[in-house]
Scaffold this active site. Structure first.
Site: not given
Ligand code: CO8
Length: 260
Positions: A111, A114, A134
């Protein structure tokens, strides 16, 4: 400065700056953030500004995607509603009258990518990373990625990115045309605001109309698009800005545009 939920808004001269401010979750978009964005964007539409910049708070992320925790237990209907909510917000950004620049200061994933795609121009810092991961979560992009990414970088590259979920560097994003320019992190806002100020100096109606004609023209046949351009080109000749712009050139002075 206006703050609504996790979204901040401030105005600097003629430029609005909107910041997604949820750094503890890498600015992930949950329902609360999307609803706040919708409300704030409606208010910004009434503001006397010539350009909007969208960025993320913190050094790590622009927006790391939609909120995975919130989405994890959604059923089909809830997911559809969530997707439609995001689409409403992003389409509003895309069709905003004034230009919108995304200043991408870190991860722009799912997102987040996007959201950046719904802006007119993307300036990124060297540490920015882009991707549509995704499919690795068992879903597809749901905030316009399947539509806007291919329109921005072409279908083959968009398919490669969406099918593989791979994350690309800012340099790669610039190479494929996803990003207009990359700069050092500490220069991101200065560079973005320099471009914003340059755009803000142009005739506002002409900038607004060029955005509209380009955005709408891309969904037309070439001949419909050319007709639309000619009609819009003609319409500008009944504005003060056209007279001022051309007479300023002839009189060898800087134009003073009064619209808006
Ligand atoms: N959602 C919720 N929490 C998140 C997200 C996310 N997308 N990304 C990061 N966070 C949180 C982590 O859970 C973490 O929280 P906590 O400290 O409480 O554990 C905090 O942010 C810090 O993140 P990390 O510890 O993971 O940090 P890193 O440096 O290790 O990693 C990354 C950074 C690589 C960015 C990793 O956080 C990651 O892979 N995040 C998810 C990325 C992802 O997959 N994004 C796509 C999500 S799906 C989407 O966007 C679909 C859009 C359309 C939706 C349609 C509706 C149906």
């Amino acid at each position: 400065m206006t703050r609504l939920s996790c979204v901040d808004y401030k105005k600097e001269d003629e430029i609005g700056i909107l910041t997604i401010n949820r750094p503890e979750a890498l600015n992930a978009l949950n329902t609360e953030v999307l609803e706040a964005l919708e409300i704030i964007l409606e208010k910004i539409e009434e503001e006397d500004i010539k350009l909007l910049v969208i960025t993320g708070n913190g050094e790590k992320a622009f927006v790391a995607g939609a909120d995975i925790t919130e989405m994890s237990d959604m059923n089909t209907m809830q997911a559809k509603v969530f997707s439609e909510k995001g689409n409403r917000v992003f389409s509003k950004i895309e069709t905003f009258k004034i230009p919108v620049i995304a200043a991408v200061n870190g991860f722009a994933l799912g997102g987040g990518c996007e959201l950046a795609l719904s802006a007119d121009i993307r300036i990124a810092s060297y540490n920015a990373k882009f991707g549509q991961p995704e499919v690795g979560l068992g879903i597809i992009p749901g905030f316009g990625g399947t539509q806007r990414l291919s329109r921005t970088v072409g279908m083959p590259k968009a398919k490669e990115l969406i099918f593989s979920g791979k994350i690309i560097s800012a340099e790669e994003a610039e190479r494929i045309g996803l990003v207009n320019e990359i700069v050092e992190a500490e220069e991101l806002m200065t560079t973005t605001l320099e471009l914003a100020k340059k755009i803000a100096k142009q005739a506002p109606l002409a900038v607004e109309m060029s955005k509209k004609v380009m955005n709408e023209g891309i969904n037309m046949t070439i001949s419909q698009g050319l007709d639309y351009e000619a009609a819009s080109f003609g319409a500008l000749f009944s504005t003060e800005d056209q007279k001022e712009g051309m007479y300023a050139f002839i009189e060898k002075r800087k134009p003073k545009f009064e619209t808006r």
